[in-house]
Design a protein around this motif. Structure first.
Motif, PDB file in Angstrom:
ATOM      1  N   PRO A   1      16.273   3.393  20.594  1.00 45.85           N
ATOM      2  CA  PRO A   1      15.434   4.475  21.110  1.00 45.85           C
ATOM      3  C   PRO A   1      14.472   4.980  20.038  1.00 45.85           C
ATOM      4  CG  PRO A   1      17.685   4.767  21.824  1.00 45.85           C
ATOM      5  CD  PRO A   1      17.703   3.638  20.828  1.00 45.85           C
ATOM      6  N   GLY A   2      13.280   5.367  20.460  1.00 45.51           N
ATOM      7  CA  GLY A   2      12.272   5.840  19.529  1.00 45.51           C
ATOM      8  C   GLY A   2      11.328   4.761  19.054  1.00 45.51           C
ATOM      9  N   VAL A   3      11.670   3.497  19.321  1.00 44.49           N
ATOM     10  CA  VAL A   3      10.800   2.395  18.902  1.00 44.49           C
ATOM     11  C   VAL A   3       9.533   2.393  19.748  1.00 44.49           C
ATOM     12  CG1 VAL A   3      10.574  -0.126  19.029  1.00 44.49           C
ATOM     13  CG2 VAL A   3      12.565   0.907  17.917  1.00 44.49           C
ATOM     14  N   GLN A   4       8.402   2.215  19.086  1.00 45.02           N
ATOM     15  CA  GLN A   4       7.102   2.182  19.759  1.00 45.02           C
ATOM     16  C   GLN A   4       6.493   0.793  19.825  1.00 45.02           C
ATOM     17  OE1 GLN A   4       4.914   5.040  17.446  1.00 45.02           O
ATOM     18  NE2 GLN A   4       5.905   6.803  18.410  1.00 45.02           N
ATOM     19  N   GLY A   5       6.944  -0.104  18.964  1.00 44.88           N
ATOM     20  CA  GLY A   5       6.416  -1.462  18.969  1.00 44.88           C
ATOM     21  C   GLY A   5       7.299  -2.376  18.154  1.00 44.88           C
TER      22      GLY A   5
ATOM     23  N   ALA B   1      -8.896 -12.578  17.786  1.00 45.38           N
ATOM     24  CA  ALA B   1      -8.223 -13.103  18.970  1.00 45.38           C
ATOM     25  C   ALA B   1      -6.957 -13.862  18.597  1.00 45.38           C
ATOM     26  CB  ALA B   1      -9.178 -14.003  19.747  1.00 45.38           C
ATOM     27  N   LEU B   2      -7.034 -14.682  17.556  1.00 41.24           N
ATOM     28  CA  LEU B   2      -5.850 -15.410  17.094  1.00 41.24           C
ATOM     29  C   LEU B   2      -4.782 -14.434  16.612  1.00 41.24           C
ATOM     30  CD1 LEU B   2      -7.563 -18.308  15.101  1.00 41.24           C
ATOM     31  CD2 LEU B   2      -6.304 -18.542  17.257  1.00 41.24           C
ATOM     32  N   SER B   3      -5.214 -13.398  15.892  1.00 40.64           N
ATOM     33  CA  SER B   3      -4.271 -12.403  15.374  1.00 40.64           C
ATOM     34  C   SER B   3      -3.536 -11.701  16.511  1.00 40.64           C
ATOM     35  CB  SER B   3      -5.026 -11.364  14.533  1.00 40.64           C
ATOM     36  OG  SER B   3      -5.590 -11.947  13.376  1.00 40.64           O
ATOM     37  N   GLU B   4      -4.270 -11.325  17.527  1.00 44.76           N
ATOM     38  CA  GLU B   4      -3.639 -10.643  18.656  1.00 44.76           C
ATOM     39  C   GLU B   4      -2.610 -11.529  19.338  1.00 44.76           C
ATOM     40  OE1 GLU B   4      -4.799  -8.161  22.730  1.00 44.76           O
ATOM     41  OE2 GLU B   4      -6.385  -8.955  21.420  1.00 44.76           O
ATOM     42  N   ARG B   5      -2.928 -12.800  19.540  1.00 43.33           N
ATOM     43  CA  ARG B   5      -1.975 -13.731  20.154  1.00 43.33           C
ATOM     44  C   ARG B   5      -0.735 -13.909  19.282  1.00 43.33           C
ATOM     45  NH1 ARG B   5      -5.818 -18.689  20.826  1.00 43.33           N
ATOM     46  NH2 ARG B   5      -3.799 -19.782  20.861  1.00 43.33           N
ATOM     47  N   MET B   6      -0.913 -13.896  17.972  1.00 43.73           N
ATOM     48  CA  MET B   6       0.229 -14.060  17.060  1.00 43.73           C
ATOM     49  C   MET B   6       1.195 -12.899  17.135  1.00 43.73           C
ATOM     50  SD  MET B   6      -1.905 -15.589  13.837  1.00 43.73           S
ATOM     51  CE  MET B   6      -0.610 -15.385  12.599  1.00 43.73           C
ATOM     52  N   ILE B   7       0.681 -11.683  17.298  1.00 44.79           N
ATOM     53  CA  ILE B   7       1.553 -10.513  17.329  1.00 44.79           C
ATOM     54  C   ILE B   7       2.091 -10.258  18.734  1.00 44.79           C
ATOM     55  CG2 ILE B   7       1.743  -8.057  16.821  1.00 44.79           C
ATOM     56  CD1 ILE B   7       1.341  -9.866  14.364  1.00 44.79           C
ATOM     57  N   ARG B   8       1.231 -10.230  19.730  1.00 40.07           N
ATOM     58  CA  ARG B   8       1.685  -9.940  21.091  1.00 40.07           C
ATOM     59  C   ARG B   8       2.592 -11.042  21.637  1.00 40.07           C
ATOM     60  NH1 ARG B   8      -1.006  -5.690  23.665  1.00 40.07           N
ATOM     61  NH2 ARG B   8      -3.160  -5.260  23.003  1.00 40.07           N
ATOM     62  N   ASP B   9       2.183 -12.304  21.452  1.00 37.37           N
ATOM     63  CA  ASP B   9       2.836 -13.439  22.103  1.00 37.37           C
ATOM     64  C   ASP B   9       3.608 -14.332  21.148  1.00 37.37           C
ATOM     65  OD1 ASP B   9       1.477 -12.594  24.443  1.00 37.37           O
ATOM     66  OD2 ASP B   9      -0.295 -13.745  23.835  1.00 37.37           O
ATOM     67  N   SER B  10       3.595 -14.030  19.852  1.00 38.81           N
ATOM     68  CA  SER B  10       4.204 -14.877  18.829  1.00 38.81           C
ATOM     69  C   SER B  10       3.747 -16.324  18.986  1.00 38.81           C
ATOM     70  CB  SER B  10       5.735 -14.790  18.877  1.00 38.81           C
ATOM     71  OG  SER B  10       6.290 -15.185  17.646  1.00 38.81           O
ATOM     72  N   ASP B  11       2.455 -16.499  19.172  1.00 39.98           N
ATOM     73  CA  ASP B  11       1.864 -17.801  19.461  1.00 39.98           C
ATOM     74  C   ASP B  11       1.828 -18.663  18.195  1.00 39.98           C
ATOM     75  OD1 ASP B  11      -0.108 -19.906  19.885  1.00 39.98           O
ATOM     76  OD2 ASP B  11      -0.696 -18.816  21.697  1.00 39.98           O
ATOM     77  N   ASP B  12       2.611 -19.741  18.186  1.00 39.09           N
ATOM     78  CA  ASP B  12       2.679 -20.609  17.006  1.00 39.09           C
ATOM     79  C   ASP B  12       1.375 -21.369  16.776  1.00 39.09           C
ATOM     80  OD1 ASP B  12       5.266 -19.771  16.685  1.00 39.09           O
ATOM     81  OD2 ASP B  12       6.191 -21.648  17.330  1.00 39.09           O
ATOM     82  N   GLY B  13       0.730 -21.790  17.851  1.00 38.76           N
ATOM     83  CA  GLY B  13      -0.529 -22.500  17.694  1.00 38.76           C
ATOM     84  C   GLY B  13      -1.589 -21.638  17.038  1.00 38.76           C
TER      85      GLY B  13
ATOM     86  N   GLY C   1       2.151  -3.370  22.359  1.00 36.28           N
ATOM     87  CA  GLY C   1       1.842  -4.034  23.616  1.00 36.28           C
ATOM     88  C   GLY C   1       2.341  -5.463  23.672  1.00 36.28           C
ATOM     89  N   ALA C   2       3.423  -5.732  22.945  1.00 33.60           N
ATOM     90  CA  ALA C   2       3.954  -7.099  22.908  1.00 33.60           C
ATOM     91  C   ALA C   2       4.355  -7.585  24.297  1.00 33.60           C
ATOM     92  CB  ALA C   2       5.160  -7.162  21.973  1.00 33.60           C
ATOM     93  N   SER C   3       4.145  -8.858  24.528  1.00 33.00           N
ATOM     94  CA  SER C   3       4.480  -9.459  25.820  1.00 33.00           C
ATOM     95  C   SER C   3       5.991  -9.510  26.015  1.00 33.00           C
ATOM     96  CB  SER C   3       3.920 -10.872  25.906  1.00 33.00           C
ATOM     97  OG  SER C   3       2.519 -10.886  25.715  1.00 33.00           O
ATOM     98  N   ASN C   4       6.423  -9.407  27.245  1.00 35.07           N
ATOM     99  CA  ASN C   4       7.848  -9.529  27.542  1.00 35.07           C
ATOM    100  C   ASN C   4       8.364 -10.930  27.250  1.00 35.07           C
ATOM    101  OD1 ASN C   4       8.038  -6.862  28.479  1.00 35.07           O
ATOM    102  ND2 ASN C   4       7.462  -7.447  30.562  1.00 35.07           N
TER     103      ASN C   4
ATOM    104  N   ALA D   1      -2.638   3.378   9.304  1.00 40.04           N
ATOM    105  CA  ALA D   1      -1.963   3.638  10.576  1.00 40.04           C
ATOM    106  C   ALA D   1      -2.768   3.172  11.785  1.00 40.04           C
ATOM    107  CB  ALA D   1      -1.648   5.126  10.703  1.00 40.04           C
ATOM    108  N   GLY D   2      -4.072   2.992  11.610  1.00 39.50           N
ATOM    109  CA  GLY D   2      -4.906   2.541  12.715  1.00 39.50           C
ATOM    110  C   GLY D   2      -5.011   1.039  12.836  1.00 39.50           C
ATOM    111  N   SER D   3      -4.229   0.311  12.070  1.00 40.66           N
ATOM    112  CA  SER D   3      -4.287  -1.151  12.120  1.00 40.66           C
ATOM    113  C   SER D   3      -3.991  -1.655  13.527  1.00 40.66           C
ATOM    114  CB  SER D   3      -3.269  -1.764  11.150  1.00 40.66           C
ATOM    115  OG  SER D   3      -3.184  -3.170  11.347  1.00 40.66           O
ATOM    116  N   PRO D   4      -4.742  -2.642  14.003  1.00 44.46           N
ATOM    117  CA  PRO D   4      -4.445  -3.233  15.310  1.00 44.46           C
ATOM    118  C   PRO D   4      -3.049  -3.838  15.387  1.00 44.46           C
ATOM    119  CG  PRO D   4      -6.624  -3.911  14.551  1.00 44.46           C
ATOM    120  CD  PRO D   4      -5.961  -3.213  13.399  1.00 44.46           C
ATOM    121  N   ILE D   5      -2.459  -4.130  14.239  1.00 48.07           N
ATOM    122  CA  ILE D   5      -1.104  -4.685  14.244  1.00 48.07           C
ATOM    123  C   ILE D   5      -0.158  -3.782  15.031  1.00 48.07           C
ATOM    124  CG2 ILE D   5       0.914  -5.142  12.783  1.00 48.07           C
ATOM    125  CD1 ILE D   5      -1.001  -6.287  10.694  1.00 48.07           C
ATOM    126  N   PHE D   6      -0.254  -2.478  14.822  1.00 50.64           N
ATOM    127  CA  PHE D   6       0.633  -1.554  15.527  1.00 50.64           C
ATOM    128  C   PHE D   6       0.334  -1.530  17.025  1.00 50.64           C
ATOM    129  CE2 PHE D   6       0.631   0.389  11.175  1.00 50.64           C
ATOM    130  CZ  PHE D   6       1.956   0.090  10.884  1.00 50.64           C
TER     131      PHE D   6
END
Length: 236
Positions: A178-182, A84-96, A159-162, A149-154
């Motif tokens: 163009p062509g960027v996926q994440g 959960a912490l990892s997902e917040r760090m990548i999607r939301d760049s959550d510093d906490g 699915g990074a937050s706006n 290639a199956g790492s959740p990081i990708f």
């Protein structure tokens, strides 16, 4: 259709051509990238290109979250909290979230740098004071694409937050290609503006770091890469 769109249609063809090409390195850059910005590009077949300063050690900003998360996912305790912490760090760049996970795995940045062979990447007194280079970031992402290639990081980059956890828009630099996926972004909250971005797509990874604003970085990236890839397409 804009000129830039046409350029990148040709760039897509270039990627396909280079997938079967031998490893190479472009020694000349046909564009002029201001020294404020370092850019690195990796493509199939071991192809590597970068600005002359791509190996320069610079602040990792939130790019260090990629290294911490990779360590936690593959070498951590496998807990739901880590994920959960990892997902917040990548999607939301959550510093906490980064502070919590880096505190649990203080060795993460150095261990990841050693595992992937990233010479400019080092931990600091805390994750926010770590260093890396655009070459290291793209080499890391390229290695992940080849071996994990199956790492959740990708998935999380795709699915990074706006808007980041602190309210910063996440929409500049390499993400505009163009062509960027994440993508993953980084920025400094103190002092002079300093920003970074890293992205991946099918068969490529790209990263940029700029001593300047998000608009400065977007301009430098979009001015450099389309012309470069067209030149490379002609070389093959």
């Amino acid at each position: 259709m804009s000129i830039r769109t046409v350029t990148w249609c040709a760039a897509a063809v270039a990627v396909g051509l280079m997938a079967a090409a031998p490893a190479a390195h472009a020694d000349e850059d046909p564009t002029t990238v201001p020294p404020r910005t370092a850019i690195s590009l990796r493509m199939p077949g071991g192809f590597a290109w970068g600005t002359p300063n791509e190996h320069e050690t610079r602040s990792a900003l939130s790019m260090s979250k990629l290294y911490i998360v990779d360590y936690a996912l593959r070498h951590g305790d496998g807990s739901p909290e880590d994920r959960a912490l990892s997902e917040r760090m990548i999607r939301d760049s959550d510093d906490g979230a980064a502070t919590q996970l880096a505190g649990k795995y203080p060795q993460a940045i150095e261990a990841t740098a050693a595992e992937y062979g990233l010479p400019a990447t080092h931990g600091g007194s805390d994750w926010g004071r770590s260093t890396t280079s655009t070459a290291d970031i793209t080499d890391f992402l390229a290695a992940k694409q080849r071996t994990d290639a199956g790492s959740p990081i990708f998935e999380w980059m795709a699915g990074a937050s706006n808007t980041a956890a602190d309210g910063t828009p996440q929409n500049w630099g390499t993400a505009q290609l163009p062509g960027v996926q994440g993508s993953k972004w980084g920025w400094s909250d103190v002092g002079a503006p300093e920003v970074a971005s890293a992205s991946f797509g099918t068969g490529f990874s790209v990263a940029a770091h700029t001593y300047g604003t998000p608009a400065d970085q977007s301009a430098d990236v979009l001015d450099a890469l389309p012309a470069l890839i067209l030149r490379l397409a002609g070389a093959y």
